[in-house]
Structure formats: structure tokens, C-alpha cells
Design an enzyme around this catalytic site. Structure first.
Site, PDB file in Angstrom:
ATOM      1  N   HIS A 168      -6.870  -2.710  13.261  1.00  0.00           N
ATOM      2  CA  HIS A 168      -7.807  -2.470  12.156  1.00  0.00           C
ATOM      3  C   HIS A 168      -8.534  -1.143  12.342  1.00  0.00           C
ATOM      4  O   HIS A 168      -8.462  -0.498  13.386  1.00  0.00           O
ATOM      5  CB  HIS A 168      -8.799  -3.628  12.020  1.00  0.00           C
ATOM      6  CG  HIS A 168      -9.722  -3.820  13.195  1.00  0.00           C
ATOM      7  ND1 HIS A 168     -10.866  -3.078  13.380  1.00  0.00           N
ATOM      8  CD2 HIS A 168      -9.671  -4.691  14.240  1.00  0.00           C
ATOM      9  CE1 HIS A 168     -11.488  -3.491  14.474  1.00  0.00           C
ATOM     10  NE2 HIS A 168     -10.774  -4.459  15.023  1.00  0.00           N
ATOM     11  N   CYS A 184      -8.636  -6.451  19.996  1.00  0.00           N
ATOM     12  CA  CYS A 184      -8.035  -5.826  18.831  1.00  0.00           C
ATOM     13  C   CYS A 184      -7.725  -4.356  19.102  1.00  0.00           C
ATOM     14  O   CYS A 184      -8.298  -3.738  19.992  1.00  0.00           O
ATOM     15  CB  CYS A 184      -8.966  -5.945  17.624  1.00  0.00           C
ATOM     16  SG  CYS A 184      -9.132  -7.640  17.009  1.00  0.00           S
TER      17      CYS A 184
END
Length: 220
Positions: A168, A184
Site C-alpha cells: 500500500h 506490510c
């Protein structure tokens, strides 16, 4: 004359040389300018804050036999490769998972979202109870500049199960190349928008195992 000679330094000290000014940082590629056609503003990357090694660029693919669209992440180098055709790849700088939060293996790109909500996992809330208001039960955090997911998110599944790990946006340029997230893979918003456009639904996402020691603490 003798008195004057006594007052003079026989070997005068050389004048201190003036320090040479640091060279200006190399100009950033135009694709790191501000993005003005999105629902929320994306500011330009500040010159000098992004190591040129981490600029988006086309390179020879270190894994030339990988299928088109395969995404390979090297956490130690903090680089993400999108496999192109003819042995080439688009390479992006990333921020990776901090020690204790990293994930490795092969996942599937299940779906993508523009300006996603941030539904804080229960594991994160245990560490940071102040994020309870952004839990799944409470509807998560709305999209926008304060949302750490940034402008785009790619969701990774393994054997049909959500890994809870994402690729992301929302990264700050000084954090690229470092281990700062809860597993992440974080990218600059300019870069994740580019990856979002070319990503192949259902492609393999390979996160290589780290070969280095402990890393920094997670920001979230």
C-alpha cells in the site's frame, strides 16, 4: 626594526579554507511531482529526501524466468520488482516490515482498492489500544491524507485466506529503505498508483526471506 620583527609571525598561519558547499541533490523524475487529479492531494517528493537507488526505474529482472506480472519483494534491499516481458522489471523502493512483524512466502494478489479504509487488525490494537476506534467493528479509518494505507492497496491472500498483509501507499520518502511497518509493504503514493495500474489480478506476490538481523520498531 627588531621590535617590529618580534611582533610579526615568522610563519603566518594560512587562512582557513572555506568549506565547499554540498552539491545540490539530483533532480527528481517528474513522476514524483505532486499529483493533483486524485480525490485527496498527494504532495511532491521533496528533493534530497529520496535515495536515487530507490527511485522507480526499469531494470534487468534478477528473476528473468518469472511470469509477467509476478511481484517479487526483496526486504533486505527494500526493493519491489514488477516482472515485465523480455527479462525486464520495474523496480520500486519500499519500506518493509519491522522485526517480529515480517511475512515471507508466496501469496496471490486477490484484489485492489483505491483510497482504501484502514481496518486495524486486532493484533495491532493489542499493541496500540488507542487504535481501537479504527477497528473492523468500528468501521475502520476513512480514506484520506491521515490514513496510513495511502492512495492504493493491494491485498494478499494465501491459499484463499487473507494474510492481512498489504502492499500500500502512504510511505514518507525518508522511511523508504527502512523497516517501519507491521509487515506490510509501504510505497510512495506516486509509485503505488503506478503499480496499481499495471498489477495483474491473481498474480503471484513473492516476499523473499530476510537474511539480515533484527530491524527497527514498527510505526503502526
Amino acid at each position: 626594526m627588531g621590535l617590529l620583527a618580534a611582533c610579526a609571525s615568522p610563519n603566518p598561519e594560512p587562512e582557513a579554507s572555506m568549506a565547499m558547499p554540498a552539491p545540490p541533490p539530483p533532480p527528481l523524475p517528474a513522476f514524483y511531482d505532486a499529483v493533483t487529479d486524485e480525490p485527496f492531494p498527494i504532495p511532491a517528493i521533496e528533493p534530497g529526501t529520496l535515495d536515487p537507488r530507490l527511485w522507480r526505474q526499469e531494470v534487468d529482472n534478477p528473476w528473468p524466468n518469472s511470469s509477467y506480472g509476478t511481484i517479487i519483494i526483496d526486504p533486505d534491499a527494500a526493493l519491489l520488482y514488477f516482472s515485465e516481458k523480455d527479462g525486464r522489471a520495474t523496480r520500486y523502493g519500499v519500506a518493509v516490515g519491522a522485526d517480529g512483524f515480517s511475512w515471507t512466502g508466496t501469496a496471490r494478489l486477490q484484489f485492489r482498492r483505491e483510497w482504501p479504509r484502514w481496518n486495524v487488525p486486532a493484533e495491532t490494537i493489542k499493541r496500540k489500544p488507542e487504535l481501537e476506534r479504527y477497528s473492523v467493528a468500528n468501521g475502520g479509518m476513512a480514506p484520506g491524507p491521515e490514513n496510513p494505507m495511502g492512495s492504493r492497496a493491494l491485498y494478499l491472500f494465501e491459499n484463499g485466506v487473507d494474510t492481512l498483509y498489504r502492499i500500500h501507499g502512504g510511505a514518507d520518502a525518508p522511511h523508504l529503505g527502512k523497516a517501519v511497518s507491521s509487515g506490510c509493504i509501504r510505497m510512495l503514493d506516486q509509485d503505488v498508483i503506478h503499480l496499481y495500474k499495471v498489477a495483474v489480478h491473481g498474480c503471484d506476490v513473492v516476499v523473499l526471506p530476510s537474511l539480515t538481523g533484527p530491524k527497527t520498531n514498527a510505526l503502526y
